[in-house]
Design a protein around this motif. Sequence first.
Motif, mmCIF file in Angstrom:
data_model
loop_
_atom_site.group_PDB
_atom_site.id
_atom_site.type_symbol
_atom_site.label_atom_id
_atom_site.label_comp_id
_atom_site.label_asym_id
_atom_site.label_seq_id
_atom_site.Cartn_x
_atom_site.Cartn_y
_atom_site.Cartn_z
ATOM 1 N N ASN A 51 -14.974 8.428 14.329
ATOM 2 C CA ASN A 51 -15.165 7.262 13.482
ATOM 3 C C ASN A 51 -14.529 7.480 12.120
ATOM 4 N N ARG A 52 -13.950 6.424 11.582
ATOM 5 C CA ARG A 52 -13.444 6.466 10.213
ATOM 6 C C ARG A 52 -14.047 5.318 9.415
ATOM 7 N N ASP A 53 -14.839 5.660 8.396
ATOM 8 C CA ASP A 53 -15.223 4.727 7.349
ATOM 9 C C ASP A 53 -14.118 4.796 6.295
ATOM 10 N N THR A 54 -13.566 3.661 5.911
ATOM 11 C CA THR A 54 -12.390 3.648 5.047
ATOM 12 C C THR A 54 -12.748 3.283 3.613
ATOM 13 N N ALA A 55 -12.383 4.161 2.688
ATOM 14 C CA ALA A 55 -12.548 3.886 1.257
ATOM 15 C C ALA A 55 -11.320 3.132 0.756
ATOM 16 N N TRP A 56 -11.553 2.050 0.031
ATOM 17 C CA TRP A 56 -10.479 1.193 -0.489
ATOM 18 C C TRP A 56 -10.354 1.370 -2.000
ATOM 19 N N TYR A 57 -9.115 1.480 -2.450
ATOM 20 C CA TYR A 57 -8.784 1.575 -3.873
ATOM 21 C C TYR A 57 -7.611 0.643 -4.158
ATOM 22 N N SER A 58 -7.476 0.249 -5.412
ATOM 23 C CA SER A 58 -6.327 -0.593 -5.765
ATOM 24 C C SER A 58 -5.976 -0.454 -7.241
ATOM 25 N N ILE A 59 -4.738 -0.841 -7.547
ATOM 26 C CA ILE A 59 -4.284 -1.113 -8.909
ATOM 27 C C ILE A 59 -3.721 -2.526 -8.881
ATOM 28 N N THR A 60 -4.139 -3.373 -9.804
ATOM 29 C CA THR A 60 -3.601 -4.729 -9.871
ATOM 30 C C THR A 60 -2.475 -4.793 -10.896
ATOM 31 N N ASP A 61 -1.725 -5.888 -10.844
ATOM 32 C CA ASP A 61 -0.625 -6.045 -11.793
ATOM 33 C C ASP A 61 -1.131 -6.125 -13.233
ATOM 34 N N ALA A 62 -2.359 -6.611 -13.422
ATOM 35 C CA ALA A 62 -2.920 -6.651 -14.782
ATOM 36 C C ALA A 62 -3.237 -5.243 -15.283
ATOM 37 N N GLN A 63 -3.627 -4.350 -14.400
ATOM 38 C CA GLN A 63 -3.936 -2.968 -14.774
ATOM 39 C C GLN A 63 -2.683 -2.105 -14.931
ATOM 40 N N GLU A 80 0.836 -1.202 0.000
ATOM 41 C CA GLU A 80 0.000 0.000 0.000
ATOM 42 C C GLU A 80 0.870 1.250 0.000
ATOM 43 N N ILE A 81 0.396 2.305 -0.630
ATOM 44 C CA ILE A 81 0.982 3.644 -0.503
ATOM 45 C C ILE A 81 0.136 4.426 0.495
ATOM 46 N N GLY A 82 0.781 4.979 1.518
ATOM 47 C CA GLY A 82 0.033 5.718 2.526
ATOM 48 C C GLY A 82 0.895 6.734 3.256
ATOM 49 N N ASN A 111 -13.236 7.915 4.243
ATOM 50 C CA ASN A 111 -14.237 8.149 3.211
ATOM 51 C C ASN A 111 -14.679 9.608 3.144
ATOM 52 N N ASP A 112 -14.452 10.365 4.218
ATOM 53 C CA ASP A 112 -14.777 11.794 4.221
ATOM 54 C C ASP A 112 -13.679 12.646 3.601
ATOM 55 N N ASN A 113 -12.535 12.047 3.309
ATOM 56 C CA ASN A 113 -11.375 12.789 2.805
ATOM 57 C C ASN A 113 -11.495 12.947 1.285
ATOM 58 N N ALA A 114 -12.205 13.973 0.874
ATOM 59 C CA ALA A 114 -12.471 14.177 -0.561
ATOM 60 C C ALA A 114 -11.179 14.362 -1.350
ATOM 61 N N ARG A 115 -10.196 15.031 -0.783
ATOM 62 C CA ARG A 115 -8.947 15.271 -1.519
ATOM 63 C C ARG A 115 -8.224 13.961 -1.807
ATOM 64 N N SER A 116 -8.183 13.064 -0.817
ATOM 65 C CA SER A 116 -7.496 11.798 -1.017
ATOM 66 C C SER A 116 -8.250 10.900 -1.996
ATOM 67 N N ARG A 117 -9.580 10.900 -1.913
ATOM 68 C CA ARG A 117 -10.363 10.100 -2.848
ATOM 69 C C ARG A 117 -10.195 10.604 -4.277
ATOM 70 N N PHE A 161 -11.780 2.202 -7.383
ATOM 71 C CA PHE A 161 -12.552 2.191 -6.137
ATOM 72 C C PHE A 161 -13.164 0.813 -5.926
ATOM 73 N N GLU A 162 -13.014 0.282 -4.696
ATOM 74 C CA GLU A 162 -13.499 -1.068 -4.403
ATOM 75 C C GLU A 162 -14.628 -1.099 -3.380
ATOM 76 N N GLY A 163 -14.801 -0.025 -2.624
ATOM 77 C CA GLY A 163 -15.871 -0.022 -1.637
ATOM 78 C C GLY A 163 -15.449 0.671 -0.357
ATOM 79 N N VAL A 164 -16.356 0.673 0.609
ATOM 80 C CA VAL A 164 -16.134 1.357 1.883
ATOM 81 C C VAL A 164 -16.292 0.367 3.023
ATOM 82 N N PHE A 165 -15.283 0.311 3.901
ATOM 83 C CA PHE A 165 -15.378 -0.445 5.143
ATOM 84 C C PHE A 165 -15.979 0.487 6.195
ATOM 85 N N ARG A 166 -17.220 0.238 6.570
ATOM 86 C CA ARG A 166 -17.904 1.108 7.522
ATOM 87 C C ARG A 166 -17.394 0.856 8.937
ATOM 88 N N GLN A 167 -17.273 1.938 9.706
ATOM 89 C CA GLN A 167 -16.804 1.869 11.092
ATOM 90 C C GLN A 167 -15.532 1.030 11.200
#
Length: 222
Positions: free
Chosen positions: A178-190, A107-109, A148-154, A164-170
């Motif tokens: 509280n932090r709902d976490t938005a998940w994103y990814s790039i796969t090796d195929a992409q 992950e990049i963070g 998920n509230d971090n519009a700049r990061s999204r 975008f893959e979805g949101v992990f609530r709570q």
Amino acid sequence: MSNPLTDWQPAVLPSGSTLQGRFIRLEKLDVAHHGDDLWAALQGPDPKLWDYLPYGPFAERGLFDAWLKGQAAGSDPMFYTVLDKATGRAEGILSLMSIVPEHGRIEIGHVAFGAPMQRTPKSTEAVYLLAKLAFALGNRRLEWKCNNDNARSRQAAERLGFTFEGVFRQHMIVKGRNRDTAWYSITDAQWPHVHAAFEAWLADANQTAQGQLKTLSELRAG
């Protein structure tokens, strides 16, 4: 039915070696060499810089240096400092983290870019260099997660080519909220397609004094 992987080998761990780009270079975080510049860059006028990070802002230099030393000593997350190649000054930090070589996941963070980096090719190139390294090490999946509230990061994740893959609530409690976490990814195929767009975006032909001729999104769509 599962899809077996032929000749799968675990990814290689990052070593922290310096990565060279056109606009910036990434060096493993070193408080003695980078601390003064990072204090100046990250304690600047951007009031939102620390809002969604689990630490900061730092009221005193001593607290900031102690935090930097703790991060520099670790290998997961492995922190890199972003240095402007023209000036040699450190202007931001980011890391490779959640490193799971046996599954080829990384992950990049911990992204914190000072004002001199924001909305410039330097910020894009910093993420590109770590993404390029991640896949060169043999990872199958590169992740980006944010509040998920971090519009700049999204917006940054989507601009940079993450799916975008979805949101992990709570998912977490950060700074008492509280932090709902938005998940994103790039796969090796992409990655080959995303990589080509990065290269085209950073090329001299696309960079002008007034900005870029084509956006990353346009280049990925082309």
